[in-house]
Scaffold this motif. Structure first.
Motif, short mmCIF file in Angstrom:
data_model
loop_
_atom_site.label_atom_id
_atom_site.label_comp_id
_atom_site.label_asym_id
_atom_site.label_seq_id
_atom_site.Cartn_x
_atom_site.Cartn_y
_atom_site.Cartn_z
N GLU A 191 8.88 -8.78 29.42
CA GLU A 191 7.57 -8.16 29.58
C GLU A 191 6.74 -8.38 28.32
O GLU A 191 7.26 -8.32 27.21
N PRO A 192 5.45 -8.66 28.47
CA PRO A 192 4.62 -8.92 27.28
C PRO A 192 4.44 -7.65 26.45
O PRO A 192 4.52 -6.52 26.96
N GLU B 257 2.43 -4.85 24.55
CA GLU B 257 1.19 -4.18 24.96
C GLU B 257 -0.02 -4.83 24.29
O GLU B 257 -0.04 -5.06 23.09
N GLU C 131 -1.00 -7.88 25.02
CA GLU C 131 -0.92 -9.33 25.17
C GLU C 131 -0.88 -9.72 26.64
O GLU C 131 -0.41 -8.95 27.48
N LYS C 132 -1.35 -10.92 26.95
CA LYS C 132 -1.32 -11.41 28.33
C LYS C 132 0.08 -11.92 28.66
O LYS C 132 0.79 -12.42 27.81
N GLU C 133 0.44 -11.78 29.95
CA GLU C 133 1.74 -12.28 30.39
C GLU C 133 1.72 -13.81 30.41
O GLU C 133 0.75 -14.43 30.82
#
Length: 285
Positions: free
Chosen positions: A66-67, A69, A71-73
């Motif tokens: 999971e990225p 918080e 940040e984009k996936e």
């Protein structure tokens, strides 16, 4: 619809990753959009076998987690490497690699994380998603086996290899997603790939025959029989090419892998003889 194939062995050193590269390349040569996924997080080597050492920016781990918080996936298109060859082999347009990290960040992925990766790859329209499982049957290997539609068991004609493969078969039969959820569909399809095979040794009783191996493991589908060819395989590895590449494929090993991929696609291809002549033994490559 994407097919998820786990290539596993139970025992290390049997040619599993070499076989994964060769089968993936062969499927890509047949026009199938194919991605090879490195599931050995601790000691990845597919990027070396395919000549992509300097092209690894993101890894399967980056795509799975999971990225942070804010940040984009990561997109799968950012993580995938399009495999190209130095000899312009005809798998260049259809073969992709999702590499393992060259840095030691963690030693395994969970089943949930690997499921996330597989779903992203399915959405990318791959015909075949080939998972190169770590050796053994620990949690990281089990995660690769868990989501398989098909499993290819790579074995040498030695009892140590066969008994370890039998343990991997037991995992697939009892603890895969399809085994735990029979309403989902058919059980995992199992295939056998025998490597380092010496047909003459098997005929005089110095080595197990393919029939004996199939009987022990209770697998009806013999996908292919790959002869011993240490120098040829070493040359392919040093060049960063699968053994089905254009400049290597004339060797019996490459031809056997191409045949195996055709059988995987449902084509009826007779097994070739692996007998080695007296002069081939003298000048063996």
């Amino acid at each position: 619809m994407s097919k998820v194939i786990c290539i596993t062995s139970g025992k290390g050193g049997v040619g599993k990753s070499t076989s994964a590269c060769a089968l993936a390349g062969s499927l890509a040569m047949s026009g199938k959009k194919t991605v090879l996924v490195e599931c050995d997080i601790g000691t990845p080597n597919l990027h070396v076998l395919l000549g992509c050492e300097n092209r690894v920016i993101y890894s399967i781990t980056d795509l799975a987690v999971e990225p942070i918080e804010g940040e984009k996936e990561l997109l799968s298109s950012q993580a995938l490497i399009k495999v190209t060859s130095s000899d312009k082999s005809n798998y260049d347009n259809n073969l992709y690699l999702l590499a393992g990290s060259k840095q030691i960040r963690r030693d395994k992925l969970t089943q949930k994380e690997l499921y996330k990766v597989i779903e992203k790859l399915k959405n990318d329209g791959f015909d075949f998603i080939i998972l190169d499982s770590p050796a053994g049957i620990d949690d990281s290997a089990h995660a690769a086996m868990y989501w398989a539609d098909m499993a290819i068991f790579v074995v040498n004609p030695e009892m140590s290899s066969i008994t370890d493969a039998d343990k991997a078969i037991a995992v697939i039969d009892s603890s895969s997603y399809r085994a735990e959820n029979p309403s989902y569909g058919d059980a995992v399809t199992k295939h056998l790939l025998v490597t380092r095979y010496d047909q003459q040794a098997s005929e005089i009783g110095d080595q197990l025959t393919c029939d004996e191996i199939q009987s022990i493991l209770r697998i009806d589908s013999l996908l292919g029989v790959i002869p011993e060819a240490n120098k040829h395989l070493r040359d392919a590895s040093q060049r960063g090419l699968p053994v089905v590449a254009s400049s290597l494929v004339n060797h019996a090993v490459g031809q056997q892998y191409i045949d195996a991929a055709q059988r995987l696609l449902g084509n009826n291809i007779p097994l070739r003889s692996n007998k080695v002549s007296f002069f081939q033994k003298i000048f063996k490559k």
